[in-house]
Design an enzyme around this catalytic site. Structure first.
Site, PDB file in Angstrom:
ATOM      1  N   GLN A 138       0.831  -1.203   0.000  1.00  0.00           N
ATOM      2  CA  GLN A 138       0.000   0.000   0.000  1.00  0.00           C
ATOM      3  C   GLN A 138       0.864   1.252   0.000  1.00  0.00           C
ATOM      4  OE1 GLN A 138      -3.213  -0.242  -0.384  1.00  0.00           O
ATOM      5  NE2 GLN A 138      -3.746   1.924  -0.242  1.00  0.00           N
TER       6      GLN A 138
ATOM      7  N   ALA B 218      -6.046   4.813  -0.183  1.00  0.00           N
ATOM      8  CA  ALA B 218      -5.964   4.980   1.271  1.00  0.00           C
ATOM      9  C   ALA B 218      -4.508   5.043   1.708  1.00  0.00           C
ATOM     10  CB  ALA B 218      -6.666   3.824   1.973  1.00  0.00           C
TER      11      ALA B 218
ATOM     12  N   SER C  71      -5.823   1.240   4.934  1.00  0.00           N
ATOM     13  CA  SER C  71      -6.491   0.617   3.791  1.00  0.00           C
ATOM     14  C   SER C  71      -7.215  -0.665   4.196  1.00  0.00           C
ATOM     15  CB  SER C  71      -5.475   0.279   2.695  1.00  0.00           C
ATOM     16  OG  SER C  71      -6.080  -0.509   1.685  1.00  0.00           O
TER      17      SER C  71
ATOM     18  N   HIS D  92      -7.834  -2.968   2.294  1.00  0.00           N
ATOM     19  CA  HIS D  92      -7.187  -4.076   1.591  1.00  0.00           C
ATOM     20  C   HIS D  92      -6.191  -4.812   2.487  1.00  0.00           C
ATOM     21  CE1 HIS D  92      -8.838  -3.667  -2.451  1.00  0.00           C
ATOM     22  NE2 HIS D  92      -8.747  -2.349  -2.313  1.00  0.00           N
TER      23      HIS D  92
ATOM     24  N   ASP E 290     -11.682  -5.385  -5.011  1.00  0.00           N
ATOM     25  CA  ASP E 290     -11.995  -4.524  -6.142  1.00  0.00           C
ATOM     26  C   ASP E 290     -12.340  -5.415  -7.327  1.00  0.00           C
ATOM     27  OD1 ASP E 290     -11.365  -2.384  -4.555  1.00  0.00           O
ATOM     28  OD2 ASP E 290      -9.451  -1.949  -5.538  1.00  0.00           O
TER      29      ASP E 290
ATOM     30  N   GLU F 255     -16.391   4.844  -5.136  1.00  0.00           N
ATOM     31  CA  GLU F 255     -15.692   3.742  -5.783  1.00  0.00           C
ATOM     32  C   GLU F 255     -16.686   2.609  -6.050  1.00  0.00           C
ATOM     33  OE1 GLU F 255     -12.229   2.493  -3.644  1.00  0.00           O
ATOM     34  OE2 GLU F 255     -11.180   4.398  -3.945  1.00  0.00           O
TER      35      GLU F 255
ATOM     36  N   TRP G 206     -16.410   0.071  -7.669  1.00  0.00           N
ATOM     37  CA  TRP G 206     -15.723  -1.203  -7.818  1.00  0.00           C
ATOM     38  C   TRP G 206     -15.265  -1.815  -6.492  1.00  0.00           C
ATOM     39  CZ3 TRP G 206     -13.999   3.585  -9.503  1.00  0.00           C
ATOM     40  CH2 TRP G 206     -13.004   4.180  -8.720  1.00  0.00           C
ATOM     41  N   HIS G 207     -15.309  -1.055  -5.409  1.00  0.00           N
ATOM     42  CA  HIS G 207     -14.727  -1.490  -4.133  1.00  0.00           C
ATOM     43  C   HIS G 207     -15.821  -2.023  -3.207  1.00  0.00           C
ATOM     44  CE1 HIS G 207     -11.666  -1.114  -0.783  1.00  0.00           C
ATOM     45  NE2 HIS G 207     -12.796  -1.142  -0.083  1.00  0.00           N
TER      46      HIS G 207
END
Length: 294
Positions: free
Chosen positions: A110, A131, A136, A138, A145, A196, A198-199
């Protein structure tokens, strides 16, 4: 910890209300301070960075389309998140159109992505869509995503139209499988991240359904649940088949005894820290609510 059997929710049958504790008796589950930062409901943002989240990662395989880039050549997700994502892709019949673009990222990954985007796209873009390292989702393995395959997918902002075929079906069915669109345009001032489409974040059932029904982002939902403290009015969610009982328990220094339904009282229960100040229990019963309050 017991796990709740997954079954798609029939959205028109959703009901939400308040009720007194549903179990005849409750046992106690002792949780350490570290467990405050673990579970599917942990809030991750600038103010609440990733702490001691336990990683249960598995490779994205099983025939799922992938759009892996140089930033993330090996895509991995939390095991439960991955299982529910697979089921969601089957349900929306999007397995041959929807690609997994990004899953788990380490803090160092990240950090590298953030630095690269600062150089390539500038501060305004980077702060809107990437982020900070440590902040994040993730890094938990609970965020994914996705994008429509065959469109030259951008790693940071893959194409995933809100109203087009498989992506529209994915969006509509996502709450049934425990996913929410984490960053929505109407919540940007709260989340600090631009829209977002897609997230998606895995928060589990029934939380995703409640968040969708009440139009709450995770920051809002974390605060919303605090009004349902254990032993008072609990949040009751019914999907037409089962009743979910949800309540909050404040964390205490040195560890917390969290009440959970005793043996034989429920079909299952799940528990998560919120990475902030307490724990959330979601128990499920194969019956209608038995104790209501206004």
């Amino acid at each position: 910890m017991k796990s709740i059997t997954r079954k798609p929710i029939d959205a028109p049958a959703w009901t939400l209300g308040r009720g007194l504790p549903q179990a005849g008796r409750y046992a106690s589950s002792r949780l350490s301070e570290d467990e405050l930062h673990d579970g599917s409901l942990i809030l991750v943002n600038k103010a609440h960075p990733v702490a001691t989240c336990t990683l249960r990662l598995e490779d994205v395989t099983n025939g799922m389309l992938q759009a892996a880039g140089r930033e993330e050549p090996r895509i991995r997700l939390d095991a439960e998140c991955l299982a529910q994502l697979s089921a969601l892709l089957d349900a929306c019949e999007g397995g041959d159109r929807i690609a997994v673009v990004s899953g788990y990222r380490s803090k160092q990954t990240q950090r590298d992505i953030y630095a690269d985007k600062l150089r390539e796209r500038g501060r305004a873009y980077t702060e809107s869509y990437v982020a900070l390292p440590g902040a994040s989702e993730h890094q938990t393995g609970l965020a994914v995503d996705v994008g429509l395959a065959g469109r030259g997918l951008d790693y940071i902002a893959p194409s995933f139209p809100e109203d087009e075929g498989p992506s529209a079906a994915f969006r509509r069915l996502a709450p049934e499988y425990g996913f929410v669109q984490r960053y929505q345009e109407s919540k940007t001032e709260i989340t600090g991240i631009a829209c977002e489409p897609w997230h998606y974040r895995y928060v589990g059932r029934p939380h995703a359904a409640i968040m969708t029904r009440e139009n709450l982002c995770l920051e809002e939902y974390t605060s919303y649940l605090k009004q349902y403290a254990f032993g008072k009015a609990h949040l009751l969610f019914t999907d037409g088949v089962r009743t979910y009982e949800i309540y909050y328990v404040a964390a205490l220094p040195g560890g917390t005894d969290v009440p959970v339904p005793g043996a034989g009282e429920s079909a299952g229960w799940e528990l998560s820290g919120n990475n902030r100040d307490g724990y959330v229990v979601a128990a499920v019963y194969d019956k209608e609510p038995i104790r209501h309050v206004r």
